[in-house]
Design an enzyme around this catalytic site. Structure first.
Site, PDB file in Angstrom:
ATOM      1  N   HIS A 379     -26.430   2.095  19.423  1.00  0.00           N
ATOM      2  CA  HIS A 379     -26.786   3.334  20.113  1.00  0.00           C
ATOM      3  C   HIS A 379     -27.548   3.470  21.316  1.00  0.00           C
ATOM      4  O   HIS A 379     -27.628   2.189  21.859  1.00  0.00           O
ATOM      5  CB  HIS A 379     -28.006   3.812  19.287  1.00  0.00           C
ATOM      6  CG  HIS A 379     -29.235   3.075  19.292  1.00  0.00           C
ATOM      7  ND1 HIS A 379     -29.315   1.996  18.587  1.00  0.00           N
ATOM      8  CD2 HIS A 379     -30.259   3.226  19.954  1.00  0.00           C
ATOM      9  CE1 HIS A 379     -30.463   1.437  18.756  1.00  0.00           C
ATOM     10  NE2 HIS A 379     -31.035   2.039  19.695  1.00  0.00           N
ATOM     11  N   HIS A 459     -28.529   2.798  28.167  1.00  0.00           N
ATOM     12  CA  HIS A 459     -27.707   1.407  27.910  1.00  0.00           C
ATOM     13  C   HIS A 459     -27.469   1.684  26.657  1.00  0.00           C
ATOM     14  O   HIS A 459     -28.381   2.454  25.587  1.00  0.00           O
ATOM     15  CB  HIS A 459     -28.673   0.247  28.369  1.00  0.00           C
ATOM     16  CG  HIS A 459     -29.888   0.158  27.494  1.00  0.00           C
ATOM     17  ND1 HIS A 459     -30.851   0.746  27.767  1.00  0.00           N
ATOM     18  CD2 HIS A 459     -30.107  -0.629  26.321  1.00  0.00           C
ATOM     19  CE1 HIS A 459     -31.847   0.471  26.826  1.00  0.00           C
ATOM     20  NE2 HIS A 459     -31.429  -0.612  25.947  1.00  0.00           N
TER      21      HIS A 459
END
Length: 550
Positions: A379, A459
């Site tokens: 995620h 990220h």
């Protein structure tokens, strides 16, 4: 007809003889003459009584010529025709009575048809939102109003409440298509009477055969007595595990799920089976209103019981974090790419020269695939909430763009892969629309001394070294971004199949993807176990790793 006209005046009687003759049956021509003579004798005295017309024909019959007496005897022999002369004068009356009855019946039919037409017209008038008139109410059968109120009840339920079904996973075509081809666990949560079951049915209607609904009610779970519902909870968890292991595209858990333990357990089941969990609460105006919920719930709970559940719901409203979650197929694809990256870097002589950054000793070999540990569902975190303890968590969750985007599909663009002695991750380049979900202070709270572009910290954590938290991945990325901002572009090592590889010192390696990876994801949230927080270890880990300027 004859008696009617006689009753109105003697001067109009003679013209009435024609209707009298016409009223006789066509198949009895001989009886017409017999009838005519009594009628003539009947009119002469101007009598209007009903008995005299019967006596006059009898007297006349005694004086009739011989042929008529023979006809009379024939009638007596037939017996059936014997009463016809006496009854003949009554035929006009019977005809008139039948005519009147027929006319009255016809008029009644007309009135009934007219009344029915008016009734139908009145019943159509309220369809545009108007109110039925009072006469219309009086024309309704007894009990009809009560039936209408029962039918109207669903309009007051959460299923049709304004905005209660306004979710991306129900309304956005691209999101619905993505969920159909993915694996999603809907964890419905909310108080009794808030509209969870209506929402569950809406999800079922949207995804049809791809969807399986698991109801807490059907397994005997009582939200007001959670401790006594252990068997029901166990049964629900078993059903969820079975559905997920069978690869069902959409699994819906319809229960209050008002405790942290339940949310964490269902999230754990989703993670074990590579499902994306969506924690959804009905968006009805009364979802936290004790008065309204007490009236709407069918459980018969009192205000005190509802209030206790409200408090529990509030305590668990905020997740550990919000973010974009990759679907299983994309997770596998990205993990394969990461393994390719680790294999390529680990085989380079340049890496072996700096292996001490990882092993502490230059002569020691390091297997990068084993060095990093998987940290669960892949995620991209947008906001770390720490279940409401983090600064700005509540404000972020209440933003309109966050509420509207929850459960929606987004295409993330991955532009680079990087590794450090602490973390392995992928850099994400956010679009303008995605930046609306990115906190304004996300970079500033990590590096207060620098003015970094918004979204620089975005990220995906692909792995962490032992004892390192995933939050460190974003901090490591910011060090690279800050170093580049200060003019240090690093050392170009060589071009890999994935793209050019750069070494930034202190064990930091990054490959810029020659072909950025577009990966679809769902904007959702995460609940996990709290054991580490309660033991006090979690805060210590947060303080251990800080972003420093190289």
């Amino acid at each position: 007809m004859e008696n009617q006209e006689a009753g109105q005046g003697g001067e109009q009687l003679p013209p009435a003889a024609e209707p009298d003759v016409q009223s006789a049956p066509a198949e009895e021509p001989q009886e017409e003459s017999v009838v005519a003579e009594p009628a003539e004798a009947e009119r002469e005295p101007g009598c209007v009584s009903e008995q005299e017309p019967e006596q006059v024909p009898v007297a006349a019959a005694e004086e009739v010529p011989e042929p008529k007496k023979e006809e009379e005897e024939k009638r007596e022999e037939g017996k059936v025709e014997e009463k016809q002369p006496d009854a003949e004068p009554e035929k006009p009356q019977e005809a008139e009575a039948g005519a009147r009855d027929s006319e009255e019946a016809e008029n009644a039919d007309k009135r009934e048809s007219e009344e029915q037409r008016k009734e139908e017209a009145r019943s159509e008038e309220p369809s545009d939102g108007g109110t039925a008139s009072e006469p219309e109410k009086e024309s309704k059968p007894e009990g009809e109003d009560q039936k209408e109120e029962k039918v109207a009840e669903p309009s007051e339920s959460p299923a049709v409440a304004p905005g209660s079904m306004s979710f991306a996973f129900l309304e956005q075509e691209d999101t619905v298509a993505f969920i159909r081809s993915s694996q999603t666990l809907f964890v419905l949560r909310g108080l009794p009477g808030s509209g969870k079951s209506q929402l569950a049915r809406a999800i079922g209607d949207t995804y049809k055969d791809l969807c399986t609904l698991i109801s807490g009610d059907e397994h005997g779970i009582k939200p007001e007595k959670y401790a006594a519902s252990a068997e029901g909870i166990k049964a629900v968890d078993g059903a969820v595990a079975d559905c997920c292991s069978s690869g069902k595209a959409v699994v819906v858990v319809d229960d209050t799920n008002h405790t942290h333990g339940r949310l964490a357990r269902l999230g754990e089941l989703a993670e074990e089976n590579q499902y994306v969990a969506l924690y959804v609460e009905p968006r009805t105006e009364w979802s936290r209103n004790v008065e309204q919920l007490t009236k709407k719930t069918h459980r018969g709970l009192n205000k005190g019981q509802i209030q206790a559940l409200v408090c529990s719901m509030v305590e668990t409203s905020l997740p550990f974090y919000f973010g974009w979650f990759l679907c299983p197929t994309q997770q596998e694809k990205l993990r394969n790419m990461a393994n390719e990256f680790l294999s390529a870097v680990g085989s380079l002589e340049a890496f072996k020269e700096h292996v001490g950054d990882f092993a502490g000793e230059a002569e020691k070999e390091v297997n990068l695939q084993q060095y990093f540990q998987d940290k669960g569902v892949l995620h991209c975190t947008t906001k770390f909430c720490d279940y409401g303890k983090a600064n700005g968590a509540k404000e972020y969750a209440e933003k309109q763009v966050v509420r509207e985007s929850y459960g929606s599909k987004a295409d993330l663009v991955l532009t680079a892969l990087f590794l450090t002695p602490r973390t392995l991750g992928a850099q994400v380049s956010l679009t303008e629309a995605q930046l609306q979900l990115w906190p304004e202070d996300a970079e500033k709270e990590a590096v207060q001394s620098a003015d970094l572009p918004r979204g620089s910290r975005a990220h995906v954590t692909l792995g962490c070294a032992e004892g390192v938290d995933p939050v460190q991945t974003g901090l490591d990325l910011l060090e690279v971004v800050l170093q580049c901002q200060q003019g240090d572009k690093g050392e170009h090592v060589q071009d890999l199949e994935l793209g050019p590889l750069t070494y930034y010192g202190k064990g930091v390696w990054m490959v810029k993807l020659s072909e950025p990876l577009n990966t679809p994801a769902i904007f959702s949230s995460f609940y996990g176990p709290k054991e580490e927080e309660l033991s006090g270890k979690e805060p210590e880990k947060k303080k251990k790793h800080k972003c420093t300027v190289m």
